[in-house]
Design a protein around this motif. Sequence first.
Motif, PDB file in Angstrom:
ATOM      1  N   PRO A   1      40.413  49.806  44.113  1.00  0.00           N
ATOM      2  CA  PRO A   1      40.905  50.886  43.858  1.00  0.00           C
ATOM      3  C   PRO A   1      41.455  51.674  44.635  1.00  0.00           C
ATOM      4  O   PRO A   1      41.965  52.252  43.437  1.00  0.00           O
ATOM      5  CB  PRO A   1      39.610  50.942  42.474  1.00  0.00           C
ATOM      6  CG  PRO A   1      39.036  50.356  43.345  1.00  0.00           C
ATOM      7  CD  PRO A   1      38.379  50.071  44.118  1.00  0.00           C
ATOM      8  N   MET A   2      41.390  51.872  45.485  1.00  0.00           N
ATOM      9  CA  MET A   2      42.593  53.016  45.988  1.00  0.00           C
ATOM     10  C   MET A   2      43.681  53.124  46.354  1.00  0.00           C
ATOM     11  O   MET A   2      44.509  53.714  45.985  1.00  0.00           O
ATOM     12  CB  MET A   2      41.243  52.776  46.777  1.00  0.00           C
ATOM     13  CG  MET A   2      39.909  53.381  47.277  1.00  0.00           C
ATOM     14  SD  MET A   2      38.926  54.471  45.994  1.00  0.00           S
ATOM     15  CE  MET A   2      38.946  55.980  46.596  1.00  0.00           C
ATOM     16  N   ASP A   3      43.904  51.973  46.662  1.00  0.00           N
ATOM     17  CA  ASP A   3      45.497  51.820  47.079  1.00  0.00           C
ATOM     18  C   ASP A   3      45.646  50.265  47.576  1.00  0.00           C
ATOM     19  O   ASP A   3      45.342  49.821  47.745  1.00  0.00           O
ATOM     20  CB  ASP A   3      46.129  52.473  48.848  1.00  0.00           C
ATOM     21  CG  ASP A   3      45.476  53.883  48.876  1.00  0.00           C
ATOM     22  OD1 ASP A   3      46.570  54.382  48.196  1.00  0.00           O
ATOM     23  OD2 ASP A   3      44.926  54.235  49.625  1.00  0.00           O
ATOM     24  N   TYR A   4      46.907  49.862  46.054  1.00  0.00           N
ATOM     25  CA  TYR A   4      47.031  48.120  45.556  1.00  0.00           C
ATOM     26  C   TYR A   4      48.389  48.271  44.990  1.00  0.00           C
ATOM     27  O   TYR A   4      48.431  49.716  44.363  1.00  0.00           O
ATOM     28  CB  TYR A   4      46.017  47.974  45.596  1.00  0.00           C
ATOM     29  CG  TYR A   4      45.773  48.326  43.691  1.00  0.00           C
ATOM     30  CD1 TYR A   4      46.404  47.409  43.284  1.00  0.00           C
ATOM     31  CD2 TYR A   4      44.055  48.914  43.823  1.00  0.00           C
ATOM     32  CE1 TYR A   4      45.095  47.388  41.470  1.00  0.00           C
ATOM     33  CE2 TYR A   4      44.477  49.485  42.492  1.00  0.00           C
ATOM     34  CZ  TYR A   4      45.013  48.703  41.629  1.00  0.00           C
ATOM     35  OH  TYR A   4      44.320  49.131  40.296  1.00  0.00           O
ATOM     36  N   GLN A   5      49.002  47.441  45.318  1.00  0.00           N
ATOM     37  CA  GLN A   5      50.249  47.060  44.788  1.00  0.00           C
ATOM     38  C   GLN A   5      50.242  46.769  42.809  1.00  0.00           C
ATOM     39  O   GLN A   5      49.787  45.665  43.471  1.00  0.00           O
ATOM     40  CB  GLN A   5      51.190  47.097  45.359  1.00  0.00           C
ATOM     41  CG  GLN A   5      52.119  47.560  46.646  1.00  0.00           C
ATOM     42  CD  GLN A   5      52.580  46.516  47.017  1.00  0.00           C
ATOM     43  OE1 GLN A   5      52.496  46.138  48.265  1.00  0.00           O
ATOM     44  NE2 GLN A   5      54.115  46.664  47.697  1.00  0.00           N
ATOM     45  N   ASN A   6      50.844  47.442  41.798  1.00  0.00           N
ATOM     46  CA  ASN A   6      50.861  46.237  40.750  1.00  0.00           C
ATOM     47  C   ASN A   6      51.790  45.549  40.525  1.00  0.00           C
ATOM     48  O   ASN A   6      52.390  44.768  41.688  1.00  0.00           O
ATOM     49  CB  ASN A   6      51.674  47.641  39.510  1.00  0.00           C
ATOM     50  CG  ASN A   6      52.698  48.746  39.780  1.00  0.00           C
ATOM     51  OD1 ASN A   6      53.441  48.000  40.403  1.00  0.00           O
ATOM     52  ND2 ASN A   6      52.800  49.204  39.287  1.00  0.00           N
TER      53      ASN A   6
END
Length: 279
Positions: free
Chosen positions: A66-71
Amino acid sequence: MKTKKLLALLLAGAMSASLLAGCGGGNTNATENTDSNTAENTETESDLAYVQEKGTLVVGITEFEPMDYQNADGEWIGFDADMAKAFAKSLGVTAEFQVIDWDNKVMELDGKTIDVVWNGMTLTDEVTSAMECTNAYCNNAQVVIVPSDVADQYQDVDSVKGLSFAVESGSAGMAEVQALGATYTEVSDQATALMEVASGTSDAAVIDSLMAAAMVGEGTSYADLTYTVGLNSEEYGVGFRKGSDLAEKLNEFFKTSYDDGTMMQIAEQYGVQAAIIEQ
Protein backbone atom coordinates in the motif's frame (compact mmCIF):
# COMPACT_ATOMS: atom_id res chain seq x y z
CA MET A 1 -7.94 -12.84 10.53
CA LYS A 2 -4.87 -14.94 11.23
CA THR A 3 -2.73 -12.91 8.83
CA LYS A 4 -3.67 -9.61 10.48
CA LYS A 5 -2.76 -10.98 13.91
CA LEU A 6 0.62 -12.07 12.55
CA LEU A 7 1.23 -8.61 11.09
CA ALA A 8 0.45 -7.02 14.44
CA LEU A 9 2.96 -9.32 16.16
CA LEU A 10 5.63 -8.57 13.58
CA LEU A 11 5.16 -4.83 13.89
CA ALA A 12 5.11 -5.02 17.68
CA GLY A 13 8.52 -6.69 17.55
CA ALA A 14 10.03 -4.18 15.12
CA MET A 15 12.96 -2.05 16.19
CA SER A 16 12.29 1.39 17.65
CA ALA A 17 13.21 4.29 15.38
CA SER A 18 16.79 5.44 15.29
CA LEU A 19 17.61 8.90 14.07
CA LEU A 20 19.76 8.44 11.01
CA ALA A 21 21.71 11.54 10.08
CA GLY A 22 23.51 11.48 6.73
CA CYS A 23 26.92 12.98 6.21
CA GLY A 24 27.40 15.31 3.30
CA GLY A 25 29.91 17.76 2.04
CA GLY A 26 31.54 19.09 -1.06
CA ASN A 27 35.07 20.02 -2.12
CA THR A 28 35.84 23.69 -2.66
CA ASN A 29 38.36 24.51 -5.37
CA ALA A 30 40.30 27.72 -4.74
CA THR A 31 40.39 30.14 -7.65
CA GLU A 32 41.01 33.81 -8.14
CA ASN A 33 37.23 34.39 -8.11
CA THR A 34 36.61 32.62 -4.78
CA ASP A 35 33.45 34.50 -3.79
CA SER A 36 31.84 34.01 -7.20
CA ASN A 37 32.66 30.31 -7.37
CA THR A 38 31.49 29.67 -3.79
CA ALA A 39 28.10 31.17 -4.57
CA GLU A 40 27.90 29.12 -7.76
CA ASN A 41 28.86 25.89 -5.95
CA THR A 42 26.30 26.51 -3.19
CA GLU A 43 23.55 26.94 -5.75
CA THR A 44 24.67 23.86 -7.68
CA GLU A 45 24.89 21.66 -4.59
CA SER A 46 21.46 22.62 -3.22
CA ASP A 47 18.95 19.95 -4.20
CA LEU A 48 16.20 22.14 -2.74
CA ALA A 49 17.08 24.99 -5.12
CA TYR A 50 17.44 22.54 -8.02
CA VAL A 51 14.00 21.00 -7.44
CA GLN A 52 12.29 24.35 -6.91
CA GLU A 53 13.88 25.80 -10.04
CA LYS A 54 12.60 22.98 -12.26
CA GLY A 55 9.25 22.83 -10.46
CA THR A 56 9.09 19.06 -9.97
CA LEU A 57 10.15 16.45 -7.44
CA VAL A 58 10.74 13.23 -9.38
CA VAL A 59 10.02 10.27 -7.09
CA GLY A 60 11.58 6.88 -7.86
CA ILE A 61 9.21 4.00 -7.06
CA THR A 62 8.18 0.45 -7.85
CA GLU A 63 4.67 -1.06 -7.77
CA PHE A 64 4.26 -1.61 -4.03
CA GLU A 65 0.80 -1.60 -2.47
CA PRO A 66 0.00 0.00 0.00
CA MET A 67 2.95 2.42 -0.39
CA ASP A 68 3.01 3.24 -4.13
CA TYR A 69 0.50 1.84 -6.61
CA GLN A 70 -1.90 2.98 -9.34
CA ASN A 71 -5.66 3.36 -9.00
CA ALA A 72 -8.18 2.63 -11.75
CA ASP A 73 -7.45 6.01 -13.35
CA GLY A 74 -3.71 5.39 -13.49
CA GLU A 75 -2.93 7.85 -10.68
CA TRP A 76 -0.16 6.89 -8.26
CA ILE A 77 -1.56 6.59 -4.75
CA GLY A 78 -0.55 4.92 -1.47
CA PHE A 79 0.93 6.06 1.82
CA ASP A 80 4.34 6.97 0.37
CA ALA A 81 2.83 8.47 -2.80
CA ASP A 82 0.41 10.69 -0.89
CA MET A 83 3.12 11.81 1.53
CA ALA A 84 5.41 12.61 -1.42
CA LYS A 85 2.68 14.72 -3.01
CA ALA A 86 2.16 16.61 0.25
CA PHE A 87 5.91 17.18 0.68
CA ALA A 88 6.27 18.40 -2.90
CA LYS A 89 3.39 20.82 -2.35
CA SER A 90 5.12 22.18 0.76
CA LEU A 91 8.14 22.97 -1.44
CA GLY A 92 5.96 24.69 -4.03
CA VAL A 93 6.55 21.99 -6.66
CA THR A 94 4.70 19.03 -8.17
CA ALA A 95 5.48 15.36 -7.47
CA GLU A 96 6.12 13.19 -10.51
CA PHE A 97 6.47 9.41 -10.20
CA GLN A 98 9.02 7.38 -12.10
CA VAL A 99 9.10 3.56 -12.02
CA ILE A 100 12.70 2.43 -11.59
CA ASP A 101 14.75 -0.74 -11.52
CA TRP A 102 15.22 -1.11 -7.76
CA ASP A 103 18.73 -2.45 -8.21
CA ASN A 104 19.72 0.81 -9.96
CA LYS A 105 18.17 3.27 -7.52
CA VAL A 106 21.46 4.95 -6.51
CA MET A 107 22.49 5.28 -10.16
CA GLU A 108 19.11 6.88 -10.95
CA LEU A 109 19.59 9.38 -8.11
CA ASP A 110 23.14 10.29 -9.03
CA GLY A 111 22.22 10.63 -12.71
CA LYS A 112 19.36 12.97 -11.73
CA THR A 113 16.72 10.96 -13.57
CA ILE A 114 14.98 10.97 -10.17
CA ASP A 115 15.32 13.24 -7.14
CA VAL A 116 14.33 10.85 -4.36
CA VAL A 117 13.73 7.15 -3.63
CA TRP A 118 10.46 6.96 -1.68
CA ASN A 119 9.10 3.44 -1.83
CA GLY A 120 9.14 1.59 1.48
CA MET A 121 12.94 1.54 1.41
CA THR A 122 14.68 -0.35 4.21
CA LEU A 123 17.42 1.61 5.97
CA THR A 124 20.30 -0.83 5.52
CA ASP A 125 23.98 0.07 5.94
CA GLU A 126 24.34 -0.11 2.17
CA VAL A 127 21.49 2.36 1.64
CA THR A 128 22.58 4.86 4.28
CA SER A 129 26.16 4.86 3.00
CA ALA A 130 25.09 5.55 -0.60
CA MET A 131 22.26 8.06 -0.02
CA GLU A 132 21.36 10.98 2.20
CA CYS A 133 18.57 9.34 4.20
CA THR A 134 15.81 10.70 6.39
CA ASN A 135 14.91 9.56 9.85
CA ALA A 136 12.96 6.29 9.97
CA TYR A 137 9.20 6.78 9.61
CA CYS A 138 7.73 3.28 9.43
CA ASN A 139 8.37 -0.20 10.89
CA ASN A 140 8.38 -3.27 8.68
CA ALA A 141 9.55 -6.90 8.45
CA GLN A 142 10.40 -9.35 5.69
CA VAL A 143 7.97 -12.28 5.58
CA VAL A 144 7.76 -15.58 3.71
CA ILE A 145 4.82 -16.03 1.31
CA VAL A 146 3.61 -19.55 0.48
CA PRO A 147 0.39 -21.14 -0.86
CA SER A 148 -2.20 -21.36 1.90
CA ASP A 149 -2.74 -25.10 1.45
CA VAL A 150 0.87 -25.87 2.47
CA ALA A 151 1.36 -23.09 5.03
CA ASP A 152 1.25 -25.48 7.98
CA GLN A 153 4.49 -27.08 6.71
CA TYR A 154 6.42 -23.78 6.83
CA GLN A 155 6.08 -22.23 10.26
CA ASP A 156 9.73 -21.63 11.18
CA VAL A 157 12.97 -20.55 9.54
CA ASP A 158 14.47 -24.04 9.25
CA SER A 159 11.42 -25.34 7.41
CA VAL A 160 11.66 -22.76 4.59
CA LYS A 161 15.37 -23.08 3.81
CA GLY A 162 14.79 -25.78 1.18
CA LEU A 163 12.25 -23.75 -0.80
CA SER A 164 12.92 -21.96 -4.08
CA PHE A 165 12.15 -18.25 -3.69
CA ALA A 166 11.21 -15.35 -5.94
CA VAL A 167 12.65 -12.05 -4.66
CA GLU A 168 12.85 -8.47 -5.88
CA SER A 169 16.35 -7.81 -7.19
CA GLY A 170 18.40 -5.71 -4.78
CA SER A 171 15.74 -5.78 -2.07
CA ALA A 172 15.85 -6.45 1.67
CA GLY A 173 13.93 -9.65 0.93
CA MET A 174 16.69 -10.83 -1.37
CA ALA A 175 19.27 -10.18 1.37
CA GLU A 176 17.24 -12.29 3.81
CA VAL A 177 17.00 -15.21 1.37
CA GLN A 178 20.73 -15.01 0.72
CA ALA A 179 21.29 -15.18 4.48
CA LEU A 180 19.16 -18.35 4.57
CA GLY A 181 21.36 -19.93 1.90
CA ALA A 182 18.23 -20.73 -0.10
CA THR A 183 17.77 -20.95 -3.87
CA TYR A 184 16.18 -17.85 -5.41
CA THR A 185 15.22 -16.14 -8.65
CA GLU A 186 15.52 -12.37 -8.98
CA VAL A 187 12.48 -10.55 -10.38
CA SER A 188 11.73 -6.91 -11.11
CA ASP A 189 9.53 -6.12 -8.10
CA GLN A 190 7.62 -7.64 -5.18
CA ALA A 191 4.35 -7.82 -7.13
CA THR A 192 6.08 -10.06 -9.68
CA ALA A 193 7.45 -12.22 -6.85
CA LEU A 194 3.87 -12.87 -5.71
CA MET A 195 2.86 -13.79 -9.26
CA GLU A 196 5.69 -16.34 -9.37
CA VAL A 197 4.34 -18.09 -6.27
CA ALA A 198 0.72 -17.93 -7.46
CA SER A 199 1.69 -19.50 -10.78
CA GLY A 200 3.78 -22.22 -9.12
CA THR A 201 7.01 -21.06 -10.77
CA SER A 202 8.55 -20.51 -7.32
CA ASP A 203 7.73 -22.23 -4.03
CA ALA A 204 7.75 -19.03 -2.02
CA ALA A 205 8.53 -15.32 -2.00
CA VAL A 206 9.90 -12.92 0.58
CA ILE A 207 8.26 -9.48 0.61
CA ASP A 208 7.54 -6.62 3.01
CA SER A 209 4.99 -7.37 5.71
CA LEU A 210 3.03 -4.20 4.89
CA MET A 211 2.62 -5.33 1.30
CA ALA A 212 1.74 -8.86 2.44
CA ALA A 213 -1.09 -7.52 4.62
CA ALA A 214 -2.54 -5.65 1.64
CA MET A 215 -1.95 -8.22 -1.10
CA VAL A 216 -2.34 -11.79 0.22
CA GLY A 217 -4.99 -13.73 2.11
CA GLU A 218 -8.76 -13.69 2.24
CA GLY A 219 -10.34 -10.75 0.43
CA THR A 220 -7.19 -9.80 -1.52
CA SER A 221 -5.85 -10.35 -5.03
CA TYR A 222 -4.02 -13.47 -3.82
CA ALA A 223 -6.57 -15.23 -1.63
CA ASP A 224 -4.75 -18.57 -2.05
CA LEU A 225 -1.48 -17.25 -0.63
CA THR A 226 -0.53 -16.43 2.96
CA TYR A 227 2.49 -15.34 4.96
CA THR A 228 4.06 -17.37 7.72
CA VAL A 229 7.61 -16.74 8.92
CA GLY A 230 8.94 -13.28 9.80
CA LEU A 231 12.66 -13.14 8.98
CA ASN A 232 13.65 -9.81 10.52
CA SER A 233 12.53 -6.40 11.72
CA GLU A 234 13.46 -3.21 9.94
CA GLU A 235 12.62 0.44 9.35
CA TYR A 236 11.77 2.50 6.28
CA GLY A 237 13.39 5.77 5.29
CA VAL A 238 13.55 8.05 2.25
CA GLY A 239 16.75 8.51 0.24
CA PHE A 240 18.17 11.52 -1.63
CA ARG A 241 21.48 12.16 -3.35
CA LYS A 242 24.43 12.07 -0.97
CA GLY A 243 24.80 15.48 0.66
CA SER A 244 21.30 16.61 -0.36
CA ASP A 245 19.70 19.34 1.74
CA LEU A 246 16.28 17.84 0.95
CA ALA A 247 16.75 15.07 3.54
CA GLU A 248 16.68 17.47 6.46
CA LYS A 249 13.82 19.37 4.81
CA LEU A 250 11.82 16.14 4.70
CA ASN A 251 12.69 15.35 8.34
CA GLU A 252 11.16 18.71 9.26
CA PHE A 253 8.08 17.90 7.15
CA PHE A 254 7.74 14.47 8.82
CA LYS A 255 7.81 16.12 12.25
CA THR A 256 5.23 18.76 11.30
CA SER A 257 2.89 16.30 9.57
CA TYR A 258 3.12 13.87 12.48
CA ASP A 259 2.39 16.59 15.04
CA ASP A 260 -0.60 18.01 13.13
CA GLY A 261 -2.08 14.56 12.44
CA THR A 262 -1.66 14.61 8.65
CA MET A 263 0.74 11.66 8.57
CA MET A 264 -1.56 9.47 10.66
CA GLN A 265 -4.62 10.44 8.60
CA ILE A 266 -2.88 9.27 5.42
CA ALA A 267 -1.62 6.14 7.20
CA GLU A 268 -5.15 5.23 8.32
CA GLN A 269 -6.39 5.60 4.75
CA TYR A 270 -4.02 2.82 3.67
CA GLY A 271 -4.13 0.70 6.85
CA VAL A 272 -0.52 1.23 7.91
CA GLN A 273 -1.11 3.32 11.04
CA ALA A 274 0.18 0.59 13.39
CA ALA A 275 3.58 0.74 11.69
CA ILE A 276 4.15 4.52 11.84
CA ILE A 277 7.09 5.70 13.95
CA GLU A 278 6.66 8.78 16.12
CA GLN A 279 8.58 11.74 14.74
